[in-house]
Design an enzyme around this catalytic site. Structure first.
Site, PDB file in Angstrom:
ATOM      1  N   THR A   1      -1.971  -4.841  18.034  1.00  0.00           N
ATOM      2  CA  THR A   1      -2.664  -4.633  18.460  1.00  0.00           C
ATOM      3  C   THR A   1      -3.695  -4.310  17.638  1.00  0.00           C
ATOM      4  OG1 THR A   1      -1.661  -3.853  20.412  1.00  0.00           O
ATOM      5  CG2 THR A   1      -3.805  -3.432  20.392  1.00  0.00           C
TER       6      THR A   1
ATOM      7  N   GLU B   1       0.371  -8.758  21.835  1.00  0.00           N
ATOM      8  CA  GLU B   1       1.098  -7.923  21.889  1.00  0.00           C
ATOM      9  C   GLU B   1       1.937  -7.610  20.166  1.00  0.00           C
ATOM     10  OE1 GLU B   1       2.739  -6.062  22.963  1.00  0.00           O
ATOM     11  OE2 GLU B   1       4.656  -7.227  23.348  1.00  0.00           O
TER      12      GLU B   1
ATOM     13  N   ASP C   1       5.659  -8.174  28.800  1.00  0.00           N
ATOM     14  CA  ASP C   1       5.160  -6.784  28.515  1.00  0.00           C
ATOM     15  C   ASP C   1       5.346  -6.266  30.658  1.00  0.00           C
ATOM     16  OD1 ASP C   1       3.473  -5.156  26.649  1.00  0.00           O
ATOM     17  OD2 ASP C   1       1.550  -5.507  26.940  1.00  0.00           O
TER      18      ASP C   1
ATOM     19  N   SER D   1      -0.567  -2.676  30.764  1.00  0.00           N
ATOM     20  CA  SER D   1      -0.500  -2.894  29.836  1.00  0.00           C
ATOM     21  C   SER D   1      -0.898  -0.683  29.300  1.00  0.00           C
ATOM     22  CB  SER D   1      -2.201  -3.140  29.224  1.00  0.00           C
ATOM     23  OG  SER D   1      -2.957  -2.753  28.053  1.00  0.00           O
ATOM     24  N   SER D   2      -0.380  -0.565  27.916  1.00  0.00           N
ATOM     25  CA  SER D   2      -0.810   0.904  28.000  1.00  0.00           C
ATOM     26  C   SER D   2      -1.971   0.724  26.778  1.00  0.00           C
ATOM     27  CB  SER D   2       0.188   0.969  27.133  1.00  0.00           C
ATOM     28  OG  SER D   2       1.492   0.994  27.768  1.00  0.00           O
TER      29      SER D   2
HETATM   30  N1  GLU Z   1       0.364  -5.750  24.484  1.00  0.00           N
HETATM   31  C1  GLU Z   1       0.744  -4.141  24.542  1.00  0.00           C
HETATM   32  C2  GLU Z   1       0.081  -3.322  25.761  1.00  0.00           C
HETATM   33  O1  GLU Z   1      -0.801  -3.970  26.325  1.00  0.00           O
HETATM   34  C3  GLU Z   1       0.225  -3.753  23.105  1.00  0.00           C
HETATM   35  C4  GLU Z   1       0.858  -3.860  22.165  1.00  0.00           C
HETATM   36  C5  GLU Z   1       0.932  -2.597  21.328  1.00  0.00           C
HETATM   37  O2  GLU Z   1      -0.012  -2.242  20.657  1.00  0.00           O
HETATM   38  O3  GLU Z   1       2.270  -2.610  20.438  1.00  0.00           O
HETATM   39  O4  GLU Z   1       0.525  -2.784  26.652  1.00  0.00           O
END
Ligand code: GLU
Length: 600
Positions: free
Chosen positions: A410, A430, A452, A471-472
């Protein structure tokens, strides 16, 4: 401006004063030009960009110089990252763009999160025996690939907030893809480390004409991507979501699928729409935290952790004291439990967000925490448990397993312009290098975002047709009197949340300058022990908190934070030294803005 040596200059030993790089790949831009100042932390009057990539920062700064606004710069920047940082984000992925519009004083969010196919099913990550498909395998399957949202998101942002035509904003990315750019150390590392999951098109994309994988310092071109971007330049988002590109994308997804009629197809692509979200917007220490709501857990949990810290009077403790680490570890522990229990895509799940973030509920969670002992028995691997924000036993409560820990792919970037508009944008495919599959002949990497989702077919984050995975990502702003004073965000899987929360805490409560706030060590704890930590957490603090019940694990880097501080009379941008990032400041009056590392 005191002048930057072309080719980069190392000027200090502390991480807060690491070297900066001049940019030679962007026509019309150089850190030597008097309007621009480049570095890990820079100050300027009229515009600021902070990204993981000096080339992208340079392009965005040129858009600001020609009078573009923060959204224009962010759009150009994201298109450039598709080319220069293809391992972290791109047109094959999605993201969240938080926009502060200085004219209206409103915050708008363009949510371009990937969606599952309308034919997806909750069991799609289980094998024939009902066992979870192993994660390393899952990420490469067509089932993992969501409808990419980035192109529609950029188009929507351009229509709603842009002041420059799309054609102008995509052009730098097309030129870089066609004429070449210098491969940085991080991209070279990601190419070398991900070849196992690459399809032939990816191997070709990341190799030179002789078939050798690109290495640091090589000039990489991506003519297929240049052509794809040029179609978008001419025809708009339709050129991506319909027609030949969409057909090739759908074909590559189907080729990698275990059940090709259940994965994203041309109809899913054609139907994709972004949403415009109301931010999480909550009071904290007299400021407001403004951030991405579900389907990201990011904004809510950043606020949750920070609010518990405030309710516990955390500011009374020294920045590297055992008490500070203890309170943050415990706050995180409770926050993750609630995250996993309650959060999912609000189009599909009843998310009790208001109750979860109510002061009353958070006070009840804070009341569980005390210095000298832990809420749960981590020494015996006890897991922290969710509370009940609805204050009634939930009749339909099903617990979602925590999302798998990701490695930190990311990218996050921020832009502030001369009018006070601000963008905080986190964008992803991702995993690093996403699924590893480049669309043949089109030059872009397909995400694996749907991993996710919970692999188990239950809980608020289970797969459902058309749904967006939890998501985070936490693109955030701190507002004072309704106006941004800080932007922050990070990559890093679930560590995005804690990395962002620490940067905000260190900036606003401990009043560190942006780069110091970023490099000040952070810690991470999920519902289970141990606590992971960055270099610099004193051994004595770990010892003391161990006596109180915390269990400490490994030292590791958390996230890659980019920050812009909007001070009374200047903008201060900072880029996390854990990658090759760079802040670039813009001053309309020649003379530059000054780089702290060069004596200001
Ligand atoms: N897919 C992750 C999310 O949306 C982010 C991926 C990452 O930064 O490792 O939280």
């Amino acid at each position: 401006m005191t002048g930057a040596a072309a080719g980069g200059l190392a000027f200090a030993t502390s991480p807060a004063q690491a070297e900066y790089q001049d940019v030679t790949d962007v026509p019309g831009f150089s850190c030597d030009q008097p309007q621009f100042t480049c570095g890990r932390e820079v100050r300027a009057a009229d515009g600021m960009v902070s990204t993981v990539d000096p080339i992208a920062s340079g392009v965005a700064a040129t858009i600001l110089r020609e009078g573009g606004n923060a959204v224009d710069a962010a759009i150009a920047l994201q298109y450039v990252l598709t080319v220069t940082q293809p391992h972290g984000s791109g047109i094959g992925g999605g993201g969240f763009m938080v926009i502060y519009d200085a004219d209206s004083g409103e915050v708008d969010i363009v949510n371009s999160r990937e969606r599952a196919s309308r034919n997806a099913e909750a069991e799609q990550f289980l094998d024939d025996d009902g066992e979870e498909v192993p994660f390393a395998e899952r990420i490469q399957t067509g089932e993992a690939m969501g409808v990419p949202g980035t192109v529609r998101g950029l188009e929507a942002a351009c229509e709603r907030h842009g002041s420059r035509p799309r054609q102008r904003l995509i052009r730098p990315a097309i030129e870089l893809a066609r004429n070449g750019f210098t491969v940085d150390a991080f991209l070279a590392e990601q190419i070398a480390e991900n070849t196992e999951k690459f399809n032939d098109a990816a191997l070709e994309t990341f190799s030179d004409d002789g078939g050798t994988l690109y290495e640091e310092g090589d000039t990489m071109t991506n003519p297929d991507l240049a052509d794809t971007l040029d179609r978008i330049r001419r025809e708009g988002a339709e050129a991506f979501y319909e027609g030949e590109v969409a057909a090739d994308l759908a074909a590559e997804i189907a080729r990698n699928a275990r059940e090709p009629d259940r994965v994203v197809d041309e109809e899913d692509l054609a139907e994709y729409e972004v949403t415009f979200d109301e931010p999480v917007r909550e009071e904290w220490y007299g400021y407001e935290i403004v951030s991405q709501p579900p389907p990201s857990s990011g904004g809510a949990i950043v606020y949750y952790i920070l609010k518990l810290f405030e309710l516990l009077g955390g500011e009374a403790h020294e920045i590297r004291s055992p008490e500070k680490y203890h309170l943050l570890a415990e706050a995180q522990s409770l926050a993750w439990a609630d995250r996993n229990e309650y959060l999912g895509d609000p189009e599909f799940v009843e998310v009790p967000l208001a109750e979860l973030l109510s002061e009353e509920y958070l006070q009840s969670r804070a009341d569980l925490i005390e210095i000298g002992s832990t809420v749960y028995d981590y020494e015996n691997d006890e897991e922290s448990q969710p509370g009940d924000p609805l204050a009634v036993a939930s009749s339909a409560s099903t617990t979602a397993p925590a999302t798998a820990m990701q490695s930190g792919s990311t990218t996050h970037f921020s832009v502030v312009d001369q009018w006070g508009n601000a963008v905080s944008y986190t964008s992803t495919i991702e995993q690093f290098m996403g699924s590893g599959k480049v669309v043949p002949g089109r030059g872009f990497m397909i995400n694996n975002e749907l991993t996710d989702f919970s692999a188990e077919p239950e809980g608020p984050n289970r797969v459902e047709p058309g749904k967006r995975p939890l998501s985070s990502m936490s693109p955030s702003m701190v507002l004072e009197d309704g106006v941004p004073v800080l932007t922050a965000g990070s990559p890093g899987g679930i560590r995005i949340i804690t990395a962002t929360a620490h940067a905000i805490l260190h900036s606003m409560v401990y009043e560190l300058d942006p780069l110091d706030a970023i490099v000040e060590p952070s810690i991470f704890k999920s519902t289970l022990p141990p606590v992971h930590y960055e270099e610099g957490v004193p051994e004595s603090a770990r010892e003391t908190t161990s006596e109180w019940g915390l269990v400490w694990g490994d030292e590791e880097v958390q996230g890659n934070v980019q920050v812009i501080r909007v001070a009374d009379d200047e903008l201060i941008g900072a880029a996390d030294p854990s990658r090759d990032g760079q802040a670039t400041g813009f001053d309309r009056a020649a003379g530059g803005g000054g780089d702290r590392g060069r004596g200001r």
